[in-house]
Scaffold this active site. Structure first.
Site, PDB file in Angstrom:
ATOM      1  N   HIS A  88       8.242   4.960   3.530  1.00  0.00           N
ATOM      2  CA  HIS A  88       7.340   5.281   2.420  1.00  0.00           C
ATOM      3  C   HIS A  88       5.939   5.635   2.913  1.00  0.00           C
ATOM      4  O   HIS A  88       5.165   6.233   2.174  1.00  0.00           O
ATOM      5  CB  HIS A  88       7.349   4.185   1.340  1.00  0.00           C
ATOM      6  CG  HIS A  88       6.566   2.945   1.654  1.00  0.00           C
ATOM      7  ND1 HIS A  88       7.150   1.792   2.131  1.00  0.00           N
ATOM      8  CD2 HIS A  88       5.257   2.665   1.538  1.00  0.00           C
ATOM      9  CE1 HIS A  88       6.232   0.868   2.291  1.00  0.00           C
ATOM     10  NE2 HIS A  88       5.059   1.364   1.944  1.00  0.00           N
TER      11      HIS A  88
ATOM     12  N   SER B  16       2.045  -2.261   5.183  1.00  0.00           N
ATOM     13  CA  SER B  16       3.276  -1.507   5.319  1.00  0.00           C
ATOM     14  C   SER B  16       3.337  -0.865   6.681  1.00  0.00           C
ATOM     15  O   SER B  16       2.366  -0.246   7.123  1.00  0.00           O
ATOM     16  CB  SER B  16       3.355  -0.419   4.263  1.00  0.00           C
ATOM     17  OG  SER B  16       3.897  -0.945   3.110  1.00  0.00           O
TER      18      SER B  16
ATOM     19  N   ASP C  42      13.530   0.904   5.522  1.00  0.00           N
ATOM     20  CA  ASP C  42      12.272   1.600   5.228  1.00  0.00           C
ATOM     21  C   ASP C  42      11.490   1.931   6.515  1.00  0.00           C
ATOM     22  O   ASP C  42      10.470   1.331   6.808  1.00  0.00           O
ATOM     23  CB  ASP C  42      11.439   0.717   4.294  1.00  0.00           C
ATOM     24  CG  ASP C  42      10.296   1.481   3.644  1.00  0.00           C
ATOM     25  OD1 ASP C  42       9.963   2.592   4.103  1.00  0.00           O
ATOM     26  OD2 ASP C  42       9.713   0.958   2.671  1.00  0.00           O
TER      27      ASP C  42
HETATM   28  N1  ARG Z   1       6.130  -2.005  -2.623  1.00  0.00           N
HETATM   29  C1  ARG Z   1       5.952  -1.421  -1.326  1.00  0.00           C
HETATM   30  C2  ARG Z   1       4.469  -1.140  -1.077  1.00  0.00           C
HETATM   31  O1  ARG Z   1       3.645  -1.599  -1.791  1.00  0.00           O
HETATM   32  C3  ARG Z   1       6.827  -0.230  -1.117  1.00  0.00           C
HETATM   33  C4  ARG Z   1       6.476   0.983  -1.890  1.00  0.00           C
HETATM   34  C5  ARG Z   1       7.321   2.179  -1.659  1.00  0.00           C
HETATM   35  N2  ARG Z   1       8.603   2.111  -2.314  1.00  0.00           N
HETATM   36  C6  ARG Z   1       8.850   2.498  -3.592  1.00  0.00           C
HETATM   37  N3  ARG Z   1      10.043   2.357  -4.073  1.00  0.00           N
HETATM   38  N4  ARG Z   1       7.935   3.023  -4.375  1.00  0.00           N
HETATM   39  O2  ARG Z   1       3.963  -0.136  -0.712  1.00  0.00           O
HETATM   40  N1  GLU Z   2       4.476  -1.731   0.546  1.00  0.00           N
HETATM   41  C1  GLU Z   2       3.158  -2.191   0.842  1.00  0.00           C
HETATM   42  C2  GLU Z   2       2.315  -1.173   1.612  1.00  0.00           C
HETATM   43  O1  GLU Z   2       2.461   0.006   1.435  1.00  0.00           O
HETATM   44  C3  GLU Z   2       3.246  -3.481   1.540  1.00  0.00           C
HETATM   45  C4  GLU Z   2       3.692  -4.439   0.559  1.00  0.00           C
HETATM   46  C5  GLU Z   2       2.574  -5.303   0.077  1.00  0.00           C
HETATM   47  O2  GLU Z   2       1.746  -4.877  -0.724  1.00  0.00           O
HETATM   48  O3  GLU Z   2       2.575  -6.422   0.566  1.00  0.00           O
HETATM   49  O4  GLU Z   2       1.407  -1.516   2.327  1.00  0.00           O
END
Ligand code: ARG
Ligand code: GLU
Length: 724
Positions: A83, A644, A219
């Site tokens: 991502h 991330s 990921d």
């Molecule tokens: N929650 C994770 C972060 O904050 C992954 C985000 C990307 N994945 C998604 N399905 N949108 O960035």
């Molecule tokens: N998916 C998050 C990022 O893009 C990390 C997850 C979180 O927020 O802890 O940094």
């Protein structure tokens, strides 16, 4: 005696159950080393951060300012999340050649794809510069003047403190203005795409599984840093060569088990761990619900179009994912803050703190702090909501309006700085917006506009609503604006922006898309922003004093500075958790779980045929464990957005995983960290290797890596590549 007491205190603190925290890598020695060793760490903190010899920090660059990455080969190969590389993967994709759907692998270095604008930044060293930054501010009582002086000091210091000419000095504040640190950095801007699994692996579970455990997402994506022949940063050139890093991470094939020590090293973006209860109350009851409602609507519209039309899906996938990401996070955060009674917990702590202030005889300095918070947060509430509305509706979710806002700024630039400045900015805009319009669909955006303008018109308080939106019929307005405004396509936009400044300004002011943005923008600039900024400045000052007071009076706890996009270390153990009564989550998921979630043809839960074959054949090579293929695991590391792509490192300094998310019950850890339910989610590095090797057949890449058995051998020391 005093020393003994201090020693005992530190000892007690560092043996207690670990309570989260994001620590400054150059200060681990005094603050954290004992606790880290107690949790099972076998290396020394000098292996993590050292200025004189290479250390793990030299393998952990900031990825494009928003994510983290790690160097995993002597030839500058870096690993980050799928991502995090998503928009690069997308930008090389077309309907015919769709790397999002099919994955991408460079089997030769010539096939690696350059990415304009993509950067990675290494930290060379970190130094405390608090005294120099605060020089001459002690006598200033006016907050705005004080901030101005601090900014001046920062500019002068950044320009004058020693560094090499290809490096940069950046000064950042810690503890809300109570400490300042200098970061000397090196930024590389020839960074090429090397590999990415298909979305059905790299984003498996998509938005349904996002922020959720148990998780089964691979990921990850791979890039390579290129440098000039002196191994220095250089802009893209086909003559550039793979970067030779000061350090790269060996990769452990031994995996992890519950209770193993783990350390996550990266660039957490922003946390608010020291807010007063009244601020949390506002987030839970007003700000989060407002933003969630806006995004609810925008997402519903876009999702409808994406499901029906593949071209729209490619155009909007990345934008949708990023809007959905925080939408879902705010929902989880609100729920978690309520469930953990964060407001009540903070209120109780504040009562005790007030007593402490009195007991310490510090009433004069700190006695009214909490009452002042109440006053200022109450005063800012309507402006904060209106500001979020403006940000979310105009700047974030309606694309015609956010583009229109750039033109509104162009007009203002002309008014202030004249024709030449206007021409430069106009030309930049015309070039810059070409990419934006490639992924813009006016039919989708019109529907989003209709939904959000309706919300804006019905929910905004009168004083913040433009005349033209009073009792408006949103559907009619939408069809009027989108049929007439030249902002609807790149060609018409170029027409709108051609001619001399006067002509352009006249034409802009006759465009219904532009005039609406202008009305909204002016209300924001006159009625919302000034008042918001004024009160917010008070809050910033209070927050700084509150921090100072806590550092002074809460001597029985170790206080870590809020995240600020600088390099931090967080550590803990691999651990499951109990999200609710009679439910226990174990800390590791396996490929079996991917197959359990498999829905053929589904855009979130489809599984590639080749992965199914490998699963059926149990063909896991050296990466499996007892006939099973581990996929993800969780731990007690305190992380946030920006972490991330952060490496998860074992007790010896070897790479065991790749951080990419947090669990649903614990997303409130940005505001309130509860060690019983806050967990970070990592991809098991063995799954990454398995996909690279068995799924993609990228042996060329596997051969670059240093694979080790860390539970048998300690290898961290001898991995330093000679410095050039
Ligand atoms: N929650 C994770 C972060 O904050 C992954 C985000 C990307 N994945 C998604 N399905 N949108 O960035
Ligand atoms: N998916 C998050 C990022 O893009 C990390 C997850 C979180 O927020 O802890 O940094």
């Amino acid at each position: 005696m005093k020393f003994l007491k201090l020693f005992l205190l530190l000892f007690v603190l560092q043996t207690q159950a670990q309570q989260g925290g994001m620590w400054i890598p150059s200060l681990l020695k005094g603050m954290n080393e004992t606790e880290m060793k107690n949790l099972g760490m076998k290396m020394s903190v000098k292996d993590i951060y050292d200025v004189n010899t290479s250390s793990i920090k030299d393998a952990v660059p900031h990825f494009n300012g928003g994510c983290t990455s790690e160097v995993i080969s002597p030839k500058g190969l870096i690993l980050t999340n799928h991502h995090c590389g998503y928009s690069q993967i997308q930008s090389h994709s077309t309907v015919e050649n769709d790397y999002l759907t099919n994955g991408f692998w460079a089997y030769k270095t010539e096939d690696e794809l350059p990415n304009e604008g993509l950067t990675v930044t290494f930290i060379v060293k970190i130094e405390d510069v608090t005294t120099a930054v605060l020089n001459g501010t002690a006598t200033l009582t006016n907050e705005a003047e004080k901030q101005k002086k601090i900014q001046e000091n920062i500019s002068t210091l950044s320009a004058t403190l020693s560094k090499e000419n290809w490096q940069e000095n950046k000064i950042r504040t810690f503890y809300e203005g109570n400490q300042y640190m200098l970061f000397v950095t090196e930024t590389f801007n020839d960074v090429r795409l090397v590999g990415a699994p298909p979305t059905s692996i790299g984003k498996f579970g998509s938005d349904t599984d996002n922020w959720v455990w148990p998780r089964h997402t691979g990921d990850f994506s791979l890039f390579r840093i290129y440098a000039d022949k002196n191994n220095r940063p250089a802009k893209y050139s086909k003559d550039n060569i793979p970067y030779t890093p000061k350090h790269f991470l060996p990769i452990s094939l031994d995996g992890i088990a519950e209770d193993d020590f783990s350390l996550v090293f990266g660039y957490p973006g922003k946390t608010n761990e020291y807010l007063p209860a009244v601020a949390i109350e506002q987030i839970v009851n007003e700000l989060n619900p407002a933003k969630i409602e806006i995004r609810d609507r925008a997402l519903k519209v876009t999702d409808g179009f994406m499901r029906k039309d593949n071209a729209i899906k490619i155009q909007y996938a990345s934008k949708y994912a990023s809007i959905a990401n925080y939408w879902k996070k705010w929902i989880g955060e609100t729920q978690g803050l309520k469930k953990s009674n964060a407001v009540a917990v903070k209120r109780d702590a504040e009562k005790l703190f007030q007593q402490k202030i009195i007991k310490a005889g510090k009433e004069k300095e700190y006695g009214t702090l909490l009452a002042d918070f109440e006053k200022n947060y109450t005063a800012i509430a309507p402006y904060a909501v209106a500001r979020d509305y403006f940000m979310e509706i105009v700047l974030r979710n309606t694309e015609m309006l956010s583009t229109g806002y750039k033109l509104y700024q162009l007009e203002q630039l002309y008014n202030v700085r004249g024709e030449q400045a206007f021409n430069d900015r106009r030309n930049n805009l015309v070039t810059g917006l070409a990419d934006f319009y490639k992924n813009f669909n006016a039919v989708v955006d019109e529907k989003v506009f209709e939904q959000l303008i309706e919300l804006c018109a019905t929910k905004s308080s009168k004083q913040f609503l433009p005349q033209s939106l009073n009792n408006v019929n949103a559907k009619n307005l939408a069809s009027d604006v989108y049929s007439k405004s030249k902002l609807r396509s790149y060609d018409t936009l170029k027409q709108l922006l051609s001619g001399d400044a006067k002509t352009v300004i006249t034409n802009l002011n006759a465009d219904p898309g532009f005039t609406l943005v202008k009305e909204l923008g002016e209300i924001y600039a006159k009625e919302i922003a000034p008042k918001y900024d004024e009160i917010n400045l008070n809050i910033t000052a209070l927050q700084r004093t509150y921090m100072k007071a806590q550092l002074e009076l809460n001597t029985d706890s170790r206080i870590f500075p809020d995240a600020n996009s600088t390099l931090r270390v967080t550590y803990g153990k691999v651990k499951g958790y109990e999200p609710k009564d009679a439910t226990i989550y174990s800390p590791v998921t396996y490929l079996d779980g991917v197959m359990e979630k498999y829905v053929p043809g589904d855009y979130e839960f489809d599984v590639p045929a080749k992965l199914i074959d490998l699963y059926n054949a149990k063909d896991y090579g050296p990466y499996g464990e007892n006939g099973k293929m581990p996929v993800c695991f969780i731990g007690t590391n305190h992380t946030t957005g920006g972490n991330s792509g952060s490496p998860a490192i074992d007790a010896y300094g070897n790479l065991v995983g790749l951080n990419f998310d947090r669990v649903w019950e614990g997303t409130m850890s940005d505001i309130y960290y509860d060690p019983s339910i806050c967990r970070n989610i990592m991809v098991d590095i063995r799954y990454v290797l398995f996909i690279m090797d068995k799924y993609a057949g990228a042996q060329n890449l596997i051969n670059e890596l240093k694979l080790v058995h860390s539970k048998k051998k300690k290898t961290v020391k001898n991995n330093n590549v000679k410095q050039l």
